[in-house]
Design a protein around this motif. Structure first.
Motif: not given
Lengths: 313, 163
Positions: A101-118
């Motif tokens: 988590r210090r290297q990458i920002d893993l945001p708060e999300f829940y089931v039903g949220s819309i995400l974009a993963v690169t």
């Protein structure tokens, strides 16, 4: 008689030894406190002990862990299955998770949220692939935490499983932060495609800081049977037209397998969750680090919004 | 052989209809209601996703091709595997370009079992694939293409989109 006496003696000495050991492990904490208690209130040993305990706890600062942490960081809680518990492994995993988590920002999300993963992909043309979709499921814990994204691209439903702490993931963006009525949205596979179609170029929606996460109470419309699962048995809240397609026999069998008494089963609940005291312990361990990371993220966000000019065309 | 197989199917289907009508009279028949196996084995139905004439007609008629052989040693088709299909009374070869089965992390899983028809040299019968195909196919098909054999990478050339 003699033998039993000897055994008793042995046991007693063992107990004494144990007591000695336990006392000897923390002499630094107890000795000054006890001394202080002795000077103020010379009474029975019981009161002394109490005073010592109270003196010990009050000056020690306990970190205040926000109560929402168990929803924001569910993967920090270990699996409650007793055969799989291992305190040392869990601790090491938590350290590794913080490192990531210090290297990458893993945001708060829940089931039903819309995400974009690169993520980096050696097979793709630009060595990078980006996938946008709705999170339909979150599972597992620790470094194995994973989630499933679903989208409909060119009229074809596509699902991708991502591991949250996968080192090849470059960026996780939350395009729309919201929850749904159910814990997992597998029924989107049997719903009409417009309910899981999301634009690949959609912009992130801004949510005011401090507002509670909105719950999207949309009811999806299912396709006619055959379905992938027996949705009528799962007491789903986010489905509109389940009654339209099921027959009397399905309704009967669904009633037969219902277990309405399970919500009163305290032992089952206890076995399937991590108790609150343990949760506090775990989050007290990682709280400061997570908090600093959050502050850092907020600062970065503010910076980014200032730097990025809006293009008017 | 495909003809025979198809005839067998139709005969069996007729039998099934008769049986089902009999069974409907008994309320509690012993039919299992679990979903169908998603694996690509022999007799699995597939979906043609290119714009070849044969494939389009077969899909439009509602008679999707059936896998009658998988060209590997496991007997179960995975992504990029070559299969033999029975389509409209003909035997054609095809490449699996999207599967319904659970995949590894970061590999896409599709809602249908997708197939692109090819001929013996690996040249696709159609000119366009109208669904996204996984990027890992680039590597898999390149590895499967040997110096003196069918060139499967031609399938990649007609893809419209990668996931």
């Amino acid at each position: 008689m003699n033998l039993s006496n000897r055994i008793l003696n042995k046991k007693l000495t063992e107990c004494a030894y144990k007591c000695l050991v336990t006392f000897s492990t923390k002499p630094i904490q107890q000795a000054p406190a006890a001394a202080a208690a002795a000077t103020t209130s010379p009474g029975g040993s019981q009161t002394q002990q109490d005073a010592a305990v109270s003196n010990n706890t009050s000056p020690a600062r306990k970190p205040l862990v926000p109560p929402h942490y168990r929803f924001v960081y569910p993967e920090f809680l270990p699996d409650p299955k007793i055969e799989w518990r291992n305190n040392i492994r869990e601790k090491l995993e938590r350290l590794d998770m913080l490192d990531r988590r210090r290297q990458i920002d893993l945001p708060e999300f829940y089931v039903g949220s819309i995400l974009a993963v690169t993520s980096s992909d050696p097979h793709a043309a630009g060595k990078v692939s980006r996938f946008v979709g709705i999170c339909i499921h979150r599972e597992k814990c620790g470094l194995r935490a994973r989630f499933i994204l679903r989208n409909v691209i060119d009229h074809q439903g596509v699902e991708v499983v991502y591991e949250l702490y996968d080192p090849t993931i470059q960026k996780v963006e939350v395009l729309r932060l919201e929850k749904r009525l159910d814990d997992s949205l597998f029924y989107l596979r049997d719903a009409l495609p417009e309910y899981s179609t999301f634009d690949e170029n959609m912009d992130a929606e801004h949510l005011e800081e401090g507002t509670p996460v909105p719950v999207n109470d949309i009811k999806v419309v299912l396709r006619p049977r055959p379905w992938l699962e027996r949705w009528e048995r799962q007491n789903l809240l986010g489905v509109a037209n389940i009654d339209q397609y099921i027959k009397e026999k399905h309704r009967k069998s669904a009633l037969k397998v219902q277990k309405p008494w399970e919500k009163f089963d305290l032992m089952k609940q206890y076995r399937s969750t991590i108790p609150e005291e343990e949760q506090k312990e775990i989050f007290a361990e990682v709280h400061t680090e997570l908090h600093t990371l959050e502050l850092q993220r907020k600062r970065n966000k503010r910076k980014r919004t200032f730097i990025k000019p809006k293009q008017l065309a | 052989m495909a003809q025979m197989l198809l005839r067998n199917f139709s005969a069996r289907r007729a039998c099934g209809l008769l049986l089902s009508s009999q069974k409907q009279q008994q309320e509690t028949c012993g039919l299992h209601t679990t979903p169908a196996c998603c694996e690509i084995r022999k007799l699995a139905r597939l979906r043609v996703v290119d714009n070849s004439d044969l494939g389009k007609r077969a899909m439009a008629e509602g008679r999707p091709p059936r896998c009658i052989h998988v060209y590997n040693k496991r007997g179960v088709g995975y992504i990029g595997d070559k299969v033999l299909v029975a389509i409209k009374g003909e035997k054609k070869k095809g490449i699996l370009v999207g599967l319904k089965q659970n995949q590894r992390p970061k590999q896409p899983k599709f809602d249908s079992n997708n197939l692109v028809l090819i001929d013996d040299n690996g040249t696709p019968l159609g000119t366009r694939i109208h669904v996204p195909i996984p990027t890992i196919l680039r590597t898999i098909l390149k590895e499967k293409t040997l110096a003196k054999g069918a060139d499967y990478t031609k399938v990649l050339a007609i893809a419209s989109r990668y996931v």
